[in-house]
Write a protein that holds these residues in place. Structure first.
Motif, PDB file in Angstrom:
ATOM      1  N   LYS A 186       0.840  -1.212   0.000  1.00  0.00           N
ATOM      2  CA  LYS A 186       0.000   0.000   0.000  1.00  0.00           C
ATOM      3  C   LYS A 186       0.875   1.263   0.000  1.00  0.00           C
ATOM      4  CE  LYS A 186      -4.093  -1.970   2.232  1.00  0.00           C
ATOM      5  NZ  LYS A 186      -5.058  -1.738   1.159  1.00  0.00           N
ATOM      6  N   LEU A 187       1.946   1.227   0.787  1.00  0.00           N
ATOM      7  CA  LEU A 187       2.824   2.403   0.852  1.00  0.00           C
ATOM      8  C   LEU A 187       3.535   2.612  -0.484  1.00  0.00           C
ATOM      9  CD1 LEU A 187       4.224   1.790   4.442  1.00  0.00           C
ATOM     10  CD2 LEU A 187       2.788   3.720   3.737  1.00  0.00           C
ATOM     11  N   MET A 188       3.889   1.505  -1.104  1.00  0.00           N
ATOM     12  CA  MET A 188       4.563   1.572  -2.403  1.00  0.00           C
ATOM     13  C   MET A 188       3.618   2.178  -3.442  1.00  0.00           C
ATOM     14  SD  MET A 188       6.586  -1.719  -3.774  1.00  0.00           S
ATOM     15  CE  MET A 188       5.727  -2.249  -5.219  1.00  0.00           C
ATOM     16  N   GLU A 189       2.387   1.728  -3.427  1.00  0.00           N
ATOM     17  CA  GLU A 189       1.398   2.272  -4.381  1.00  0.00           C
ATOM     18  C   GLU A 189       1.188   3.772  -4.156  1.00  0.00           C
ATOM     19  OE1 GLU A 189      -1.184  -1.808  -4.663  1.00  0.00           O
ATOM     20  OE2 GLU A 189      -2.170  -0.031  -3.850  1.00  0.00           O
ATOM     21  N   ALA A 190       1.304   4.196  -2.879  1.00  0.00           N
ATOM     22  CA  ALA A 190       1.093   5.613  -2.572  1.00  0.00           C
ATOM     23  C   ALA A 190       2.297   6.467  -2.953  1.00  0.00           C
ATOM     24  CB  ALA A 190       0.791   5.767  -1.087  1.00  0.00           C
ATOM     25  N   GLY A 191       3.463   5.836  -3.168  1.00  0.00           N
ATOM     26  CA  GLY A 191       4.623   6.633  -3.597  1.00  0.00           C
ATOM     27  C   GLY A 191       5.919   6.372  -2.850  1.00  0.00           C
ATOM     28  N   LEU A 192       5.896   5.457  -1.874  1.00  0.00           N
ATOM     29  CA  LEU A 192       7.154   5.172  -1.167  1.00  0.00           C
ATOM     30  C   LEU A 192       8.134   4.526  -2.146  1.00  0.00           C
ATOM     31  CD1 LEU A 192       8.717   5.052   1.545  1.00  0.00           C
ATOM     32  CD2 LEU A 192       7.757   2.779   1.899  1.00  0.00           C
ATOM     33  N   ASP A 193       9.340   5.124  -2.241  1.00  0.00           N
ATOM     34  CA  ASP A 193      10.312   4.627  -3.221  1.00  0.00           C
ATOM     35  C   ASP A 193      11.393   3.753  -2.590  1.00  0.00           C
ATOM     36  OD1 ASP A 193       9.455   6.005  -5.714  1.00  0.00           O
ATOM     37  OD2 ASP A 193       9.834   7.800  -4.538  1.00  0.00           O
ATOM     38  N   SER A 194      11.875   4.168  -1.422  1.00  0.00           N
ATOM     39  CA  SER A 194      12.894   3.335  -0.768  1.00  0.00           C
ATOM     40  C   SER A 194      12.822   3.536   0.738  1.00  0.00           C
ATOM     41  CB  SER A 194      14.296   3.652  -1.296  1.00  0.00           C
ATOM     42  OG  SER A 194      14.667   4.959  -0.920  1.00  0.00           O
ATOM     43  N   MET A 195      13.544   2.663   1.450  1.00  0.00           N
ATOM     44  CA  MET A 195      13.504   2.733   2.914  1.00  0.00           C
ATOM     45  C   MET A 195      14.862   3.115   3.473  1.00  0.00           C
ATOM     46  SD  MET A 195      11.242  -0.592   3.966  1.00  0.00           S
ATOM     47  CE  MET A 195      12.156  -0.775   5.466  1.00  0.00           C
ATOM     48  N   PRO A 196      14.888   3.967   4.516  1.00  0.00           N
ATOM     49  CA  PRO A 196      16.158   4.271   5.164  1.00  0.00           C
ATOM     50  C   PRO A 196      16.613   3.090   6.025  1.00  0.00           C
ATOM     51  CG  PRO A 196      14.369   5.398   6.288  1.00  0.00           C
ATOM     52  CD  PRO A 196      13.743   4.630   5.147  1.00  0.00           C
ATOM     53  N   TRP A 228      10.691  -6.104   1.466  1.00  0.00           N
ATOM     54  CA  TRP A 228      10.870  -4.901   0.628  1.00  0.00           C
ATOM     55  C   TRP A 228      11.815  -5.203  -0.547  1.00  0.00           C
ATOM     56  CZ3 TRP A 228       8.348  -0.722  -0.353  1.00  0.00           C
ATOM     57  CH2 TRP A 228       8.958   0.438  -0.819  1.00  0.00           C
ATOM     58  N   HIS A 229      12.902  -5.873  -0.242  1.00  0.00           N
ATOM     59  CA  HIS A 229      13.863  -6.212  -1.315  1.00  0.00           C
ATOM     60  C   HIS A 229      13.228  -7.156  -2.334  1.00  0.00           C
ATOM     61  CE1 HIS A 229      17.455  -5.384   1.617  1.00  0.00           C
ATOM     62  NE2 HIS A 229      16.801  -4.304   1.287  1.00  0.00           N
ATOM     63  N   HIS A 230      12.435  -8.099  -1.844  1.00  0.00           N
ATOM     64  CA  HIS A 230      11.806  -9.045  -2.777  1.00  0.00           C
ATOM     65  C   HIS A 230      10.780  -8.349  -3.672  1.00  0.00           C
ATOM     66  CE1 HIS A 230      13.955 -12.579  -1.772  1.00  0.00           C
ATOM     67  NE2 HIS A 230      13.533 -12.664  -0.529  1.00  0.00           N
ATOM     68  N   LYS A 231      10.355  -7.168  -3.303  1.00  0.00           N
ATOM     69  CA  LYS A 231       9.476  -6.388  -4.185  1.00  0.00           C
ATOM     70  C   LYS A 231      10.306  -5.610  -5.210  1.00  0.00           C
ATOM     71  CE  LYS A 231       5.691  -5.734  -0.880  1.00  0.00           C
ATOM     72  NZ  LYS A 231       4.685  -6.498  -1.608  1.00  0.00           N
ATOM     73  N   GLY A 232      11.619  -5.837  -5.182  1.00  0.00           N
ATOM     74  CA  GLY A 232      12.496  -5.151  -6.141  1.00  0.00           C
ATOM     75  C   GLY A 232      12.904  -3.765  -5.675  1.00  0.00           C
ATOM     76  N   LYS A 233      12.687  -3.470  -4.389  1.00  0.00           N
ATOM     77  CA  LYS A 233      12.986  -2.139  -3.869  1.00  0.00           C
ATOM     78  C   LYS A 233      14.299  -2.146  -3.090  1.00  0.00           C
ATOM     79  CE  LYS A 233       9.395   0.167  -5.244  1.00  0.00           C
ATOM     80  NZ  LYS A 233       9.543   1.348  -6.101  1.00  0.00           N
ATOM     81  N   ARG A 234      14.815  -0.948  -2.837  1.00  0.00           N
ATOM     82  CA  ARG A 234      16.121  -0.804  -2.182  1.00  0.00           C
ATOM     83  C   ARG A 234      15.978  -0.148  -0.803  1.00  0.00           C
ATOM     84  NH1 ARG A 234      16.983  -4.055  -4.924  1.00  0.00           N
ATOM     85  NH2 ARG A 234      18.203  -4.217  -6.829  1.00  0.00           N
ATOM     86  N   SER A 235      16.962  -0.442   0.046  1.00  0.00           N
ATOM     87  CA  SER A 235      16.972   0.180   1.370  1.00  0.00           C
ATOM     88  C   SER A 235      18.418   0.274   1.858  1.00  0.00           C
ATOM     89  CB  SER A 235      16.132  -0.650   2.349  1.00  0.00           C
ATOM     90  OG  SER A 235      16.709  -1.933   2.516  1.00  0.00           O
ATOM     91  N   ASN A 236      18.579   0.877   3.016  1.00  0.00           N
ATOM     92  CA  ASN A 236      19.896   0.978   3.659  1.00  0.00           C
ATOM     93  C   ASN A 236      19.866   0.234   4.989  1.00  0.00           C
ATOM     94  OD1 ASN A 236      20.936   2.630   1.631  1.00  0.00           O
ATOM     95  ND2 ASN A 236      20.204   4.483   2.643  1.00  0.00           N
ATOM     96  N   ALA A 237      21.025   0.114   5.611  1.00  0.00           N
ATOM     97  CA  ALA A 237      21.099  -0.539   6.931  1.00  0.00           C
ATOM     98  C   ALA A 237      22.042   0.246   7.827  1.00  0.00           C
ATOM     99  CB  ALA A 237      21.607  -1.968   6.766  1.00  0.00           C
ATOM    100  N   THR A 238      21.650   0.385   9.081  1.00  0.00           N
ATOM    101  CA  THR A 238      22.502   1.107  10.037  1.00  0.00           C
ATOM    102  C   THR A 238      22.965   0.183  11.160  1.00  0.00           C
ATOM    103  OG1 THR A 238      20.584   1.730  11.379  1.00  0.00           O
ATOM    104  CG2 THR A 238      21.290   3.306   9.685  1.00  0.00           C
TER     105      THR A 238
END
Ligand code: SF4
Length: 384
Positions: A186-196, A228-238
């Motif tokens: 749902k967040l992706m459909e609304a416009g979320l592009d990547s995760m911090p 998130w990654h399996h949806k083809g999206k990118r993120s970072n890790a801290t």
């Protein structure tokens, strides 16, 4: 404070290898160093041994070599703004200097969607490419709030939205009675592009329970990034370091990230975050020295062989220390930030009003004899 940094930025790979092999510490650490030279994976025990090297110049040589193989002398930054929708939070992490409990809400802020759009509109004529949104966790800022916010942002401007850590995703999923996958969709459909990459803190359960008990667990943090990654999206890790954790805990943390990255290849950057001790429940815990900071960057670069980028988050580290980290494996300075970011200023970072112009950021990189490259969130170079 000044450290002796080998001035090896213009050297070829073979010249770098020669310097490493001719160093007095080579024979003592040969089995590890040979793996690094041959681009083989180092073990947990190797990483621990590297943490115990006291000669920073050798760690710099090794980490800069590993970074050079991946990124040559390129150092990335982006033009971004950070917006924190609230600093009121249902959780009470012991290291957090920034949040206020719901009962202390007169000391905090809570933006409406309109407030956030008004902040963004101030940058209408500036070529920023990313808005980074993360903050406290409150019932009012639920799934519908973020869906509406992201839609409104996209309607206003074509800009990359990097938002919401697993701590926030976990909370809003639970409240919406949806699975992580459904919430992310749902967040992706609304416009979320990547995760911090935030909310990871330290993955060891015992330490996590002490400093960040109550919020999403290690397994949940990893699972949300996996989905998130399996949806083809990118993120970072801290990783929050330099408090009550040990080197073993840091290696355990990085091992879990390295394993997930082997599986999904969805992480873009690893971002070590230094614990700061002002205005929080852990003010009795001393902050680690810059020597430890640099050591940590170097070991992260050498251990996380499947992470392309290592970010020195200057707003937290201070701009000159971040500049030094560019010689210990870091190849990214994050962005111009330019906003109301309070997460680190409230924790005692020397950057009380974190904002740099692109000229200032490029100057920091050039002074390190490296090549500044403006990027978008996904590390595509931007040509203006
Ligand atoms: S670190 Fe995040 S989750 Fe924890 S209290 Fe602070 S704002 Fe809340």
């Amino acid at each position: 404070m000044s450290l002796i940094i080998p001035n090896n930025v213009h050297q070829s790979i073979s010249e770098r290898q020669e310097l490493i092999i001719n160093h007095p510490l080579y024979s003592q650490y040969q089995s590890i160093v040979d793996k690094i030279l041959n681009q083989q994976r180092i073990s947990d025990a190797d990483a621990l041994a590297l943490y115990h090297i006291h000669d920073l110049s050798y760690l710099s040589l090794l980490a800069d070599y590993a970074n050079y193989l991946k990124n040559q002398n390129k150092v990335y930054y982006n033009r971004n703004i950070h917006i924190e929708p609230t600093n009121i939070c249902v959780y009470s992490c012991a290291f957090c200097s920034y949040s206020r409990l719901i009962k202390q809400k007169e000391e905090g802020w809570q933006y409406t969607i309109e407030d956030i759009l008004n902040i963004l509109k101030k940058y209408d004529h500036q070529p920023i490419t990313e808005v980074h949104i993360t903050g406290g966790v409150i019932p009012q800022q639920d799934l519908n709030f973020y869906i509406e916010l992201f839609k409104q942002i996209k309607k206003h401007r074509d800009i990359h939205i990097k938002a919401l850590t697993p701590v926030e995703i976990h909370y809003i999923s639970k409240k919406a009675k949806l699975s992580y996958a459904e919430t992310l969709e749902k967040l992706m459909e609304a416009g979320l592009d990547s995760m911090p990459g935030g909310g990871a803190e330290i993955f060891n359960k015992e330490i996590r329970d002490k400093i960040a008990g109550g919020k999403c667990t290690t397994e949940q943090w990893l699972e949300i990034h996996r989905i998130w990654h399996h949806k083809g999206k990118r993120s970072n890790a801290t990783m929050l370091y330099g408090h009550i954790e040990t080197y073993e805990h840091r290696v355990e943390h990085m091992r879990l990230l390295r394993e997930l990255q082997d599986e999904t290849a969805g992480f873009q950057a690893f971002i070590p975050l230094k614990f700061r001790n002002k205005n929080n429940q852990m003010s009795n815990v001393p902050e680690v020295s810059i020597v430890e900071d640099m050591k940590n960057y170097a070991v992260a670069r050498l251990y996380l062989d499947n992470f392309q980028h290592l970010k020195a988050y200057w707003a937290m580290l201070g701009r000159h220390n971040a500049q030094m980290a560019l010689h210990f494996g870091a190849n990214d300075l994050d962005g111009t930030i330019d906003d109301t970011t309070k997460i680190y200023s409230m924790a005692g970072s020397e950057e009380q009003h974190p904002s740099m112009t692109t000229e200032e950021i490029e100057q920091l990189i050039l002074q390190s004899k490296k090549i500044p490259i403006e990027r978008d969130t996904l590390y595509n170079p931007i040509k203006r």
